[in-house]
Design an enzyme around this catalytic site. Structure first.
Site, PDB file in Angstrom:
ATOM      1  NE  ARG A 257      -3.600   0.594   0.033  1.00 37.63           N
ATOM      2  CZ  ARG A 257      -4.854   0.745   0.445  1.00 37.63           C
ATOM      3  NH1 ARG A 257      -5.587  -0.311   0.703  1.00 37.63           N
ATOM      4  NH2 ARG A 257      -5.395   1.940   0.578  1.00 37.63           N
TER       5      ARG A 257
ATOM      6  CB  THR B  40       2.983 -10.165   5.583  1.00 41.83           C
ATOM      7  OG1 THR B  40       2.083  -9.191   5.040  1.00 41.83           O
ATOM      8  CG2 THR B  40       2.645 -10.406   7.047  1.00 41.83           C
TER       9      THR B  40
ATOM     10  CE  LYS C   8       2.214 -12.166   1.767  1.00 45.06           C
ATOM     11  NZ  LYS C   8       1.196 -11.102   1.714  1.00 45.06           N
TER      12      LYS C   8
HETATM   13  C1  26Q Z   1      -9.617   2.100  10.731  1.00 43.30           C
HETATM   14  C2  26Q Z   1     -10.693   2.925  10.994  1.00 43.30           C
HETATM   15  C3  26Q Z   1     -11.498   3.384   9.977  1.00 43.30           C
HETATM   16  C4  26Q Z   1     -11.218   3.006   8.669  1.00 43.30           C
HETATM   17  C5  26Q Z   1     -10.152   2.167   8.406  1.00 43.30           C
HETATM   18  C6  26Q Z   1      -9.338   1.717   9.431  1.00 43.30           C
HETATM   19  C7  26Q Z   1      -8.190   0.821   9.139  1.00 43.30           C
HETATM   20  C8  26Q Z   1      -8.252  -0.089   8.110  1.00 43.30           C
HETATM   21  C9  26Q Z   1      -7.190  -0.920   7.830  1.00 43.30           C
HETATM   22  C10 26Q Z   1      -7.032   0.880   9.901  1.00 43.30           C
HETATM   23  C11 26Q Z   1      -5.971   0.047   9.611  1.00 43.30           C
HETATM   24  C12 26Q Z   1      -6.051  -0.874   8.573  1.00 43.30           C
HETATM   25  C13 26Q Z   1      -4.974  -1.791   8.210  1.00 43.30           C
HETATM   26  C14 26Q Z   1      -3.862  -1.964   8.886  1.00 43.30           C
HETATM   27  C15 26Q Z   1      -2.823  -2.879   8.431  1.00 43.30           C
HETATM   28  O1  26Q Z   1      -2.929  -3.492   7.379  1.00 43.30           O
HETATM   29  N1  26Q Z   1      -1.748  -3.046   9.207  1.00 43.30           N
HETATM   30  C16 26Q Z   1      -0.680  -3.938   8.814  1.00 43.30           C
HETATM   31  O2  26Q Z   1      -0.911  -5.216   9.417  1.00 43.30           O
HETATM   32  C17 26Q Z   1       0.014  -6.167   8.931  1.00 43.30           C
HETATM   33  C18 26Q Z   1      -0.369  -7.516   9.511  1.00 43.30           C
HETATM   34  O3  26Q Z   1      -0.089  -7.553  10.865  1.00 43.30           O
HETATM   35  C19 26Q Z   1       1.427  -5.774   9.307  1.00 43.30           C
HETATM   36  O4  26Q Z   1       2.301  -6.689   8.724  1.00 43.30           O
HETATM   37  C20 26Q Z   1       1.740  -4.367   8.802  1.00 43.30           C
HETATM   38  O5  26Q Z   1       2.999  -3.949   9.275  1.00 43.30           O
HETATM   39  C21 26Q Z   1       0.665  -3.401   9.253  1.00 43.30           C
HETATM   40  O6  26Q Z   1       0.876  -2.124   8.680  1.00 43.30           O
END
Ligand code: 26Q
Length: 825
Positions: free
Chosen positions: A545, A652, A656
């Site tokens: 992302r 992650t 990969k």
């Molecule tokens: C929260 C509130 C409102 C709208 C959206 C969100 C929201 C959505 C998605 C907040 C965070 C996320 C995603 C977070 C994420 O993908 N974190 C990642 O998680 C992975 C798995 O543990 C880690 O490897 C990454 O380092 C971390 O960035």
């Protein structure tokens, strides 16, 4: 091969499906129709195992995991399922006999993209491992009508296009109308005294019916099929309206709209909190439905609710499902008649929480006004959780009011979801060792001090079945030829590859495979981007992302820097390099979108400059997603994992790449630390500030990017090119915002918050080391093979076993198909 698979039966099934679905003979169907016919035939094979697994779970009365997540980024199902039933060879043959190519058929499937990035993909890897290891588990999520948007690049800019993944129906899902569950929003709470106690009754509410759709999660070669249950929202039919509402037309229309809007779309924010009302509705919607159903199921064969924690565990994937805590309290008290103390004891032995980020901007904090209006009964419970917790803090730390304001669940007009998750759980875990340490020592220090026993680390992992066996078949076969195929279900066996790392012939074989994978990607790039890339160049890849902390900007600034060097000295001796990017930016994240434009603008200039003899190419791959990711990892030489230290909880993608034999170019952040520990510092390219240094600057200040700008003319030149039209002759101001983000001369303390300029030189040097190292093909091949060999730790199978051992305490089930067949008779 899978016991129940028979080629002839399968072939007949495909032909029959073509007839029934499309009124066509098999030679008449389009590839898209052939996909459907094949997918239904595969589902047919799976379905008996699925039924048998669920019967076995019931019979064993096994403890069940409910993995609660707003996101499951599962990716395409067909190929993965064929692999899981171990019938790839046979299916391929059947399709060839029918005149189809399995790869082409697989390519017809839309990716179910019910997730943003890492967190959603992790949930999908976990389900794969849970089923493969034979643990009883449900994924609980939302059936978004539109998943992650499709990304188009127009004139270098990202354009978001709706993802209509359900347009032609999705063959693998099963609608389970019989489990429909009502979820209530709004209204008010009526308190009724019944002579013994108060009863809390929600009135004047709006409700929706949650209708589950089940997707199979097929374990590898073990006949176990777990369930991913995703909820759709339907209007309650007017017969179900309560007395109170009957005849209220407006309310009926509102309810209908609520149902329509609820599951319309996945919020495309990654690591960023947006306090949208609909988002909180989505959260409560799927949580209430999932928790209600879990309790109902439990009660079907248990009459003692106090046994719930022995039979059920709820794992909350970040704070998004945290309303599970008060929702479970509500059910236990209001519906089961327990006291607060009894309900709290059960809840805090049933819920567990995983933290995925320390980025302040990602922390969920809901305004009280919104929260209490939408979820009046739940809010009462949250207030009581908070009241009791505050009392506990005061008791433990008298005369320390600072602690109360730092730790309270309700503070400053907001509900702090992370704190509620911690208070309501028996386990709190981070996702990589460094991340957990930072949680304990910095971000959640007060909580760690007060309840250290809750905290633990679970370093993330990935499934080798999708990301090697399916995604990189050439390398998978080669690994199997060298060390046998045990690695498929026990990745630690891949360690045995290490003895081949020095073997010249093996090195050649490995480099050949990598080359063929690069040719495959080059072909994809030619088809999708119209750019010619040389498979003999170094494929240097950053796919993830788009976020400032991940520093795609540093990568492209370095490309600009390298290009300048090459322009100054066209004879410069360098190994040709192809810089490959892939990234979606949240639709509202302006700076991230501008960074995509910058990458594409730089690509345009460099790719069309004949004078540099093709030594640098820049490619932005449109619509990065699980399906093309598999191919990209397989083709990578260099894996860019360059986040500002302390910011990436784990990552992650890094794992990969490693599994596919790419060398890491990275900072000491997230799981990179453990990757380097496994493979050795010499087999990776590490650079940049440590997390302690970063945190130090953040706390104490003392970094001014202007100093670097003033003293480093190469960096200055690159930055000036952002604002002098070098890459945007039509609009010299286009990239001003990016320039300002690095230097903002007005308030230098807010500039370059991700330390791009600070780390730049060290990053550039690491790139030079790569250039040198790649010239020694034998060295490179050895290091790459060692990366594959030492990737064993990073399987999600290992992660899941740790969760089971420390948190979930599940037992394995065994499903034999003969029994399933017998049950059928
Ligand atoms: C929260 C509130 C409102 C709208 C959206 C969100 C929201 C959505 C998605 C907040 C965070 C996320 C995603 C977070 C994420 O993908 N974190 C990642 O998680 C992975 C798995 O543990 C880690 O490897 C990454 O380092 C971390 O960035």
């Amino acid at each position: 091969m899978y016991q129940g698979f028979d080629k002839e039966t399968f072939k007949k099934s495909v032909i029959a499906n073509a007839r029934n679905l499309f009124r066509k003979t098999i030679d008449e169907v389009t590839p898209a129709q052939a996909y459907q016919a094949v997918a239904y035939a595969v589902k047919d094979v799976i379905i008996d195992e699925w039924i048998a697994t669920q019967k076995e779970i019931l019979k064993q009365d096994s403890k069940k995991l409910y993995y609660l997540s707003m996101e499951f980024l599962v990716g395409r199902y067909l190929g993965n399922n064929i692999i899981s039933i171990c019938a790839q060879k046979e299916v391929r043959e059947v399709l060839e006999e029918l005149g189809f190519d399995l790869n082409v058929i697989e390519d017809q499937e839309r990716d179910p993209a019910l997730g943003n990035g890492g967190l959603g993909r992790l949930a999908a890897c976990f389900l794969d491992s849970l089923a493969t290891l034979g643990y009883p588990a449900y994924g609980c999520g939302i059936r978004y009508r539109y998943g992650m948007f499709k990304q188009k690049i127009k004139d270098g800019f990202q354009v978001e296009v709706p993802d209509e993944w359900l347009k032609d129906g999705y063959p693998f899902e099963v609608r389970r109308a019989e489990y429909a569950t009502e979820v209530k929003f709004g209204g008010y709470v009526d308190i009724q005294w019944d002579g013994h106690k108060n009863n809390f009754v929600q009135k004047g509410y709006q409700s929706v019916m949650a209708v589950p759709y089940d997707l199979p999660v097929v374990g590898y070669g073990n006949n176990v099929v777990d369930t991913l249950r995703i909820w759709d929202a339907q209007p309650v039919d007017s017969f179900n309206l309560s007395e109170f509402d009957r005849g209220n037309y407006n309310r009926a229309v509102e309810q209908e709209n609520l149902a329509k809007n609820l599951v319309e779309v996945l919020y495309p924010n990654d690591n960023h909190y947006a306090g949208k009302e609909l988002r909180l509705k989505q959260q409560y919607f799927f949580i209430s439905a999932s928790v209600q159903l879990a309790i109902r199921k439990f009660k079907e064969n248990h009459n003692n609710i106090f046994e719930l924690p022995d039979k059920v565990v709820f794992q909350m994937n970040d704070t998004h499902p945290t309303v599970a805590v008060p929702e479970l309290m509500r059910i236990l008290m209001d519906e089961e008649g327990l006291s607060w103390e009894e309900a709290w004891d059960i809840t805090t032995r049933t819920c567990a929480y995983t933290n995925h980020t320390i980025m302040a901007e990602a922390l969920e904090k809901w305004p009280i006004e919104l929260f209490s209006r939408l979820l009046p009964r739940i809010y009462q419970i949250v207030e009581e959780i908070n009241r009791r917790f505050v009392a506990e803090i005061q008791k433990k730390y008298p005369n320390d009011p600072g602690r109360v304001s730092r730790m309270a669940v309700i503070h400053d007009g907001q509900v702090r979801m992370a704190y509620m998750a911690i208070v309501g759980s028996f386990s709190v875990n981070g996702v990589a060792r460094l991340h957990t340490e930072i949680l304990e020592k910095q971000e959640l220090r007060d909580f760690y001090e007060m309840m250290p026993q809750k905290f633990n680390n679970k370093t993330n992992g990935i499934t080798q079945r999708r990301f090697l066996l399916h995604g990189d078949p050439l390398l998978a076969d080669w690994v199997t030829e060298k060390v046998g195929d045990d690695w498929i279900t026990n990745l630690s066996h891949i360690e045995k590859l290490a003895v081949y790392a020095d073997d010249k012939k093996c090195q050649q074989e490995f480099m050949n495979i990598k080359y063929r994978n690069k040719v495959r990607l080059a072909k994809y790039i030619k088809e999708h981007n119209g750019i010619d890339v040389d498979p003999r160049s170094i494929f240097d890849v950053q796919v993830k992302r788009l976020h400032e902390y991940k520093r795609q900007l540093m990568n492209i600034l370095h490309v600009m820097y390298l290009y300048n060097k090459l322009k100054d000295n066209p004879n410069m001796d360098m190994v040709p390099r192809t810089f490959i990017f892939g990234a979606k930016a949240a639709a509202g994240y302006k700076r991230a979108k501008l960074t995509i434009k910058l990458i594409n603008s730089v690509a345009d200039v460099i790719n069309n400059d004949k004078s540099i003899g093709g030594k640098i190419k820049v490619v932005f791959i449109e619509d990065y997603r699980v399906s093309n990711a598999e191919m990209i990892f397989a083709a990578a030489d260099v894996s860019e994992q360059i986040s500002t230290a302390s910011k990436e909880a784990s990552g992650t993608g890094n794992m990969k790449f490693m599994l596919n034999g790419a060398l890491t170019l990275g900072t000491m952040d997230g799981a990179n630390v453990e990757i380097v520990e496994e493979v050795g510092k010499d087999n990776a390219f590490i650079f940049g500030m440590s997390s302690d240094e970063v945190i130090g600057y953040e706390k104490n200040g003392g970094y001014n990017p202007m100093d670097i700008f003033n003293n480093d003319q190469d960096i200055r030149r690159v930055l000036m090119q952002l604002i002098n039209g070098y890459y945007a002759p039509q609009d010299t101001e286009l990239f001003r915002d990016i320039y300002n983000s690095l230097l903002n001369t007005k308030s230098s303390d807010k500039a370059d918050t991700y330390f791009i300029l600070k780390d730049f030189r060290s990053y550039a040097e690491a790139h030079e080391r790569i250039d040198q190292a790649y010239r020694d093909e034998s060295w490179w091949a050895k290091a790459a093979i060692l990366n594959v060999a030492h990737s064993g730790k990073f399987t999600s199978d290992r992660t899941i076993e740790e969760y089971v051992r420390d948190i979930w305490h599940l037992s394995k089930i065994h499903v034999s198909l003969d029994k399933a067949a017998a049950d059928q008779e």
